[in-house]
Design a protein around this motif. Structure first.
Motif, PDB file in Angstrom:
ATOM      1  N   GLU A  76       0.693  -1.172  -0.162  1.00 16.11           N
ATOM      2  CA  GLU A  76      -0.005  -0.238  -0.140  1.00 16.11           C
ATOM      3  C   GLU A  76       0.875   1.157   0.085  1.00 16.11           C
ATOM      4  O   GLU A  76       1.893   1.357   0.467  1.00 16.11           O
ATOM      5  CB  GLU A  76      -1.073  -0.126   1.259  1.00 16.11           C
ATOM      6  N   GLY A  77       0.162   2.366  -0.566  1.00 10.35           N
ATOM      7  CA  GLY A  77       1.013   3.405  -0.441  1.00 10.35           C
ATOM      8  C   GLY A  77       2.183   3.657  -1.692  1.00 10.35           C
ATOM      9  O   GLY A  77       2.063   2.628  -2.530  1.00 10.35           O
ATOM     10  N   GLY A  78       2.818   4.631  -1.658  1.00  8.23           N
ATOM     11  CA  GLY A  78       3.854   4.931  -2.743  1.00  8.23           C
ATOM     12  C   GLY A  78       3.430   5.019  -4.055  1.00  8.23           C
ATOM     13  O   GLY A  78       4.141   4.428  -5.092  1.00  8.23           O
ATOM     14  N   THR A  79       2.217   5.526  -4.132  1.00  7.07           N
ATOM     15  CA  THR A  79       1.633   5.798  -5.715  1.00  7.07           C
ATOM     16  C   THR A  79       2.274   6.878  -6.261  1.00  7.07           C
ATOM     17  O   THR A  79       2.741   7.772  -5.812  1.00  7.07           O
ATOM     18  CB  THR A  79       0.171   5.930  -5.512  1.00  7.07           C
ATOM     19  N   PRO A  80       2.204   6.838  -7.746  1.00  7.22           N
ATOM     20  CA  PRO A  80       2.768   7.885  -8.631  1.00  7.22           C
ATOM     21  C   PRO A  80       2.146   9.018  -8.693  1.00  7.22           C
ATOM     22  O   PRO A  80       1.163   9.140  -8.248  1.00  7.22           O
ATOM     23  CB  PRO A  80       2.902   7.509 -10.019  1.00  7.22           C
ATOM     24  N   LEU A  81       2.950  10.190  -8.637  1.00  8.78           N
ATOM     25  CA  LEU A  81       2.370  11.349  -8.682  1.00  8.78           C
ATOM     26  C   LEU A  81       2.805  11.980 -10.118  1.00  8.78           C
ATOM     27  O   LEU A  81       3.823  12.130 -10.550  1.00  8.78           O
ATOM     28  CB  LEU A  81       3.030  12.566  -7.838  1.00  8.78           C
ATOM     29  N   ILE A  82       1.513  12.110 -10.937  1.00 14.63           N
ATOM     30  CA  ILE A  82       1.840  12.148 -12.381  1.00 14.63           C
ATOM     31  C   ILE A  82       1.698  13.411 -12.912  1.00 14.63           C
ATOM     32  O   ILE A  82       0.345  14.106 -12.517  1.00 14.63           O
ATOM     33  CB  ILE A  82       0.962  11.099 -13.145  1.00 14.63           C
ATOM     34  N   ARG A  83       2.405  14.116 -13.864  1.00 16.66           N
ATOM     35  CA  ARG A  83       2.103  15.393 -14.232  1.00 16.66           C
ATOM     36  C   ARG A  83       0.967  15.421 -15.337  1.00 16.66           C
ATOM     37  O   ARG A  83       1.272  14.729 -16.289  1.00 16.66           O
ATOM     38  CB  ARG A  83       3.397  16.145 -14.859  1.00 16.66           C
ATOM     39  N   ALA A  84       0.148  16.358 -15.007  1.00 17.66           N
ATOM     40  CA  ALA A  84      -1.163  16.109 -16.266  1.00 17.66           C
ATOM     41  C   ALA A  84      -0.722  17.100 -17.162  1.00 17.66           C
ATOM     42  O   ALA A  84      -1.069  18.197 -17.383  1.00 17.66           O
ATOM     43  CB  ALA A  84      -2.329  16.356 -15.564  1.00 17.66           C
ATOM     44  N   VAL A  85       0.122  16.724 -18.337  1.00 17.89           N
ATOM     45  CA  VAL A  85       0.647  17.737 -19.141  1.00 17.89           C
ATOM     46  C   VAL A  85      -0.468  18.202 -20.175  1.00 17.89           C
ATOM     47  O   VAL A  85      -0.556  19.703 -20.327  1.00 17.89           O
ATOM     48  CB  VAL A  85       1.711  17.028 -20.068  1.00 17.89           C
ATOM     49  N   ASN A  86      -1.361  17.493 -20.652  1.00 20.56           N
ATOM     50  CA  ASN A  86      -2.260  17.717 -21.578  1.00 20.56           C
ATOM     51  C   ASN A  86      -3.426  18.464 -20.882  1.00 20.56           C
ATOM     52  O   ASN A  86      -3.816  19.637 -21.497  1.00 20.56           O
ATOM     53  CB  ASN A  86      -3.134  16.548 -22.456  1.00 20.56           C
ATOM     54  N   LEU A  87      -3.735  18.026 -19.824  1.00 14.23           N
ATOM     55  CA  LEU A  87      -4.792  18.767 -18.872  1.00 14.23           C
ATOM     56  C   LEU A  87      -4.406  20.219 -18.763  1.00 14.23           C
ATOM     57  O   LEU A  87      -5.239  21.249 -18.618  1.00 14.23           O
ATOM     58  CB  LEU A  87      -5.318  18.309 -17.544  1.00 14.23           C
ATOM     59  N   GLY A  88      -3.122  20.202 -18.343  1.00  8.17           N
ATOM     60  CA  GLY A  88      -2.453  21.651 -17.998  1.00  8.17           C
ATOM     61  C   GLY A  88      -2.522  22.482 -19.202  1.00  8.17           C
ATOM     62  O   GLY A  88      -2.717  23.565 -18.925  1.00  8.17           O
ATOM     63  N   ARG A 347     -18.511  13.766 -17.703  1.00 13.66           N
ATOM     64  CA  ARG A 347     -17.649  14.389 -19.079  1.00 13.66           C
ATOM     65  C   ARG A 347     -16.148  14.414 -18.634  1.00 13.66           C
ATOM     66  O   ARG A 347     -15.142  14.186 -19.410  1.00 13.66           O
ATOM     67  CB  ARG A 347     -18.314  15.729 -19.179  1.00 13.66           C
ATOM     68  N   ALA A 348     -15.968  14.754 -17.372  1.00 13.53           N
ATOM     69  CA  ALA A 348     -14.521  15.067 -16.738  1.00 13.53           C
ATOM     70  C   ALA A 348     -14.033  13.396 -16.995  1.00 13.53           C
ATOM     71  O   ALA A 348     -12.728  13.469 -17.307  1.00 13.53           O
ATOM     72  CB  ALA A 348     -14.492  15.309 -15.447  1.00 13.53           C
ATOM     73  N   MET A 349     -14.741  12.621 -16.891  1.00 12.51           N
ATOM     74  CA  MET A 349     -14.336  11.200 -16.868  1.00 12.51           C
ATOM     75  C   MET A 349     -13.675  10.858 -18.228  1.00 12.51           C
ATOM     76  O   MET A 349     -12.624  10.320 -18.359  1.00 12.51           O
ATOM     77  CB  MET A 349     -15.310  10.303 -16.513  1.00 12.51           C
ATOM     78  N   HIS A 350     -14.434  11.381 -19.288  1.00  9.82           N
ATOM     79  CA  HIS A 350     -13.841  11.180 -20.765  1.00  9.82           C
ATOM     80  C   HIS A 350     -12.603  12.159 -20.996  1.00  9.82           C
ATOM     81  O   HIS A 350     -11.562  11.427 -21.607  1.00  9.82           O
ATOM     82  CB  HIS A 350     -15.131  11.741 -21.588  1.00  9.82           C
ATOM     83  N   MET A 355      -7.409  12.542 -22.465  1.00  4.86           N
ATOM     84  CA  MET A 355      -6.397  13.535 -22.610  1.00  4.86           C
ATOM     85  C   MET A 355      -5.107  13.047 -21.874  1.00  4.86           C
ATOM     86  O   MET A 355      -4.034  13.400 -22.277  1.00  4.86           O
ATOM     87  CB  MET A 355      -6.820  14.770 -22.138  1.00  4.86           C
ATOM     88  N   GLU A 356      -5.462  12.205 -20.793  1.00  5.41           N
ATOM     89  CA  GLU A 356      -4.108  11.809 -19.919  1.00  5.41           C
ATOM     90  C   GLU A 356      -4.024  10.140 -19.974  1.00  5.41           C
ATOM     91  O   GLU A 356      -3.054   9.667 -19.323  1.00  5.41           O
ATOM     92  CB  GLU A 356      -4.032  12.239 -18.602  1.00  5.41           C
ATOM     93  N   GLY A 357      -4.871   9.412 -20.569  1.00  8.01           N
ATOM     94  CA  GLY A 357      -4.859   8.094 -20.402  1.00  8.01           C
ATOM     95  C   GLY A 357      -5.383   7.348 -19.098  1.00  8.01           C
ATOM     96  O   GLY A 357      -4.550   6.363 -18.583  1.00  8.01           O
ATOM     97  N   ILE A 358      -5.920   8.178 -18.441  1.00 10.36           N
ATOM     98  CA  ILE A 358      -6.261   7.994 -17.040  1.00 10.36           C
ATOM     99  C   ILE A 358      -7.896   7.448 -16.880  1.00 10.36           C
ATOM    100  O   ILE A 358      -8.635   8.246 -16.994  1.00 10.36           O
ATOM    101  CB  ILE A 358      -5.860   8.701 -15.865  1.00 10.36           C
ATOM    102  N   SER A 359      -8.147   6.144 -16.699  1.00 12.27           N
ATOM    103  CA  SER A 359      -9.430   5.784 -16.649  1.00 12.27           C
ATOM    104  C   SER A 359      -9.732   5.655 -14.905  1.00 12.27           C
ATOM    105  O   SER A 359      -9.153   4.900 -14.341  1.00 12.27           O
ATOM    106  CB  SER A 359      -9.852   4.588 -17.301  1.00 12.27           C
ATOM    107  N   ALA A 360     -10.574   6.484 -14.556  1.00 12.13           N
ATOM    108  CA  ALA A 360     -11.128   6.752 -13.405  1.00 12.13           C
ATOM    109  C   ALA A 360     -12.574   6.271 -13.073  1.00 12.13           C
ATOM    110  O   ALA A 360     -13.335   6.477 -14.067  1.00 12.13           O
ATOM    111  CB  ALA A 360     -10.727   8.119 -12.637  1.00 12.13           C
ATOM    112  N   GLU A 361     -13.082   5.989 -11.756  1.00 12.06           N
ATOM    113  CA  GLU A 361     -14.244   5.875 -11.821  1.00 12.06           C
ATOM    114  C   GLU A 361     -15.200   7.196 -11.355  1.00 12.06           C
ATOM    115  O   GLU A 361     -14.389   8.079 -11.072  1.00 12.06           O
ATOM    116  CB  GLU A 361     -14.565   4.876 -10.567  1.00 12.06           C
ATOM    117  N   PRO A 362     -16.255   7.024 -11.663  1.00 13.45           N
ATOM    118  CA  PRO A 362     -17.052   8.673 -11.629  1.00 13.45           C
ATOM    119  C   PRO A 362     -16.755   9.050 -10.327  1.00 13.45           C
ATOM    120  O   PRO A 362     -16.565  10.426 -10.336  1.00 13.45           O
ATOM    121  CB  PRO A 362     -18.391   8.165 -11.674  1.00 13.45           C
TER     122      PRO A 362
END
Ligand SMILES: [Zn+2]
Length: 558
Positions: A76-88, A347-350, A355-362
């Motif tokens: 558990e823990g130690g998850t990545p911190l990813i820069r959201a270049v395209n959203l940015g 819509r944000a989910m789409h 844009m970032e290749g991240i599929s998240a739940e609603p």
């Protein structure tokens, strides 16, 4: 070994920790928190981190478990911190980072809570527990309880998707499905635990849970330091760690931001950070008692008895005192509460996925919808460093999220295939091939601007897109392809947007193509007159994330 006491938030009474003691022995308050020997830790702690793996137990001296047991850990823990270049780029806010909590053992940030709580229970010799859940908490607890040999009674509302219920059962937990609201489910679970004398998870009031959520703050601070000060040699040797300006999270009971706030506060007490990020807590409009309380200036939230949202994970109608405490911390940090609709979340989910290749739940997308809203409203400034919590990937994408037409069925009739295989295949392919998608030409001399418009359009629907980088190329392209819509930049070298417009209007083949003009500068009256009656609409660059842009595109194509 961790040394800590439990302090009552109401009377200040301190006591040693035992998980089954749920309230203050002095005043009976349920609201207590762990406190550590910060003075001692300030001298030794950061140096101890250097040879430890990057996981939750890295911060063990600040967790309420005396001797962490490695045999029940699931990484558990130690998850990545990813820069959201395209959203940015899309939002004009280049320092957006995603704390990717999907990469926890059961894909949600609740694994931190379960890992620390189950470790504490195991240490105390507890063998049975009760938790009420809208899904993810029960899955997390089930996994860790299974590992630790603890029996879990999981009370879930009947709205929890069947796949989640089955996963809970798979771990060996007893699922109890309550047809009622989440708040009612919690009440029944509490009564059951009381009657049987069992340990009960109390949501944001659970000491171990808030402590576990703290570790996100510590990880974020270490990760931001490494990203933003790459030559510093890492956080262990850096005397001052970085903090974001904003921490954004979707909330139900509010435990996440409460824990994260405590984490940053402790880092500040230890002298490791200068400030604490502003908290932005986001709820769904159909169940937003905290946002409502915040906007009306109430110290106590009014209970929502009948939540109206598809996003059941967030449907806590009665936040109780968690709201009052989180409100206080939000005011101290100059933060906000904000709400978004289910549709904005979907819509944000789409957008996030495309844009970032991240599929998240609603439920996680709610945080991103909140981020978009707060940036548009100017609450979060373009220069801000923002961390958004992205949790929860357990739920398969549900049909209502995708809308109609997400799949195309092809049935190969065996008769046709036998008689004329070629024709049969062609007929089938005709059904696979898309209907004619709208065709849009994007004309802009800046490749960044073209890329941005392309990504926004692609994230919102299916289009055939053409691009031109100057006026001459644009005219060749448009005359050849005759698109359904042109998005035209005005300021281009040599042949500018005005000239392109005049040329298109002069030819019957292209005169009726709708044109959306995008401009970076304020136009003069004379320039405005030149456009009058010639174009569909005029958009200011930077407004592209505004719904108006996409609505203009859609209405132009009708
Ligand atoms: Zn007390």
């Amino acid at each position: 070994m961790s040394s800590f006491v439990i302090k009552c938030l109401d009377c200040g009474f301190t006591d040693s920790y035992f998980p089954t003691s749920a309230s203050c022995p002095n005043c009976n308050s349920n609201w207590r928190e762990a406190q550590y020997d910060y003075e001692d830790l300030a001298k030794t702690w950061p140096h101890q981190l250097s040879d430890r793996p990057f996981d939750l137990w890295r911060y063990r001296e600040l967790l309420p478990v005396r001797n962490p047991n490695p045999s029940i850990s699931l990484g558990e823990g130690g998850t990545p911190l990813i820069r959201a270049v395209n959203l940015g780029m899309m939002l004009g806010c280049p320092n957006i980072f995603i704390k990717d909590e999907r990469q926890e053992p059961t894909s949600s940030f609740k694994d931190r809570q379960a890992a620390v709580t189950i470790a504490a229970l195991k240490e105390a010799g507890i063998t049975e527990m009760v938790a009420a859940s809208t899904g993810n908490v029960a899955i997390s607890y089930s996994a860790y309880a299974a590992r630790a040999g603890i029996k879990l009674w999981a009370f879930v509302t009947s709205l929890v998707p069947a796949v989640k219920m089955r996963e809970i059962a798979l771990y060996g937990s007893q699922v109890i499905k309550i047809t009622g609201s989440y708040d009612q489910t919690k009440m029944i679970a509490a009564e059951f635990a009381k009657q049987r004398g069992l340990y009960l998870d109390m949501g944001a009031k659970t000491i171990t849970s808030v402590e576990a959520m703290k570790t996100m703050a510590m990880e974020i601070s270490e990760q931001l330091t490494a990203i933003l000060d790459p030559n510093s040699g890492g956080a262990e040797t850096n005397p001052v760690w970085r903090t974001p300006d904003w921490y954004v999270q979707a909330i139900s009971g509010g435990m996440g931001p409460l824990g994260v706030h405590k984490g940053f506060s402790e880092l500040k007490t230890l002298g490791l950070v200068d400030g604490i990020p502003a908290l932005a807590s986001v709820q769904v409009e159909g169940c937003a008692p905290m946002v409502d309380g915040w906007k009306r200036g109430l110290e106590t939230a009014e209970v929502v008895t009948n939540p109206r949202t598809h996003i059941e994970t967030l449907a806590t109608g009665d936040p109780g005192r968690a709201y009052t405490i989180l409100r206080q911390k939000t005011m101290e940090s100059s933060g906000v509460f904000e709400s978004v609709t289910d549709e904005e979340a979907f819509r944000a989910m789409h957008v996030l996925a495309k844009m970032e290749g991240i599929s998240a739940e609603p439920a996680a997308a709610v945080a991103f919808a909140g981020l978009f809203k707060l940036i548009r409203a100017g609450v979060i400034k373009p220069s801000s460093t923002v961390v958004v919590n992205c949790t929860g990937h357990t739920m398969p994408t549900e049909k209502h999220v995708l809308g109609e037409g997400w799949t195309r069925d092809v049935v190969l009739s065996s008769k046709v295939m036998e008689e004329t295989p070629q024709e049969g295949l062609l007929a089938a392919l005709n059904r696979v091939a898309p209907d004619r998608f709208p065709r849009i030409a994007i004309v802009d001399d800046s490749s960044d601007a073209r890329r941005l418009i392309r990504r926004i359009l692609q994230s919102q629907g299916n289009y055939v897109l053409f691009e031109a980088s100057d006026g001459k190329e644009a005219l060749d392209l448009i005359n050849r392809e005759i698109p359904d819509l042109v998005i035209l930049d005005l300021m281009m070298p040599e042949l500018d947007g005005f000239s392109v417009l005049d040329a298109l209007k002069a030819k019957p083949e292209t005169a009726n193509i709708p044109i959306i003009v995008s401009t970076a500068k304020e136009l003069t009256l004379e320039e405005k007159n030149r456009l009058e009656g010639q174009i569909k609409s005029l958009m200011q660059k930077g407004d592209f994330m505004n719904d108006d842009f996409f609505n203009e595109v859609k209405s132009s194509l009708n």
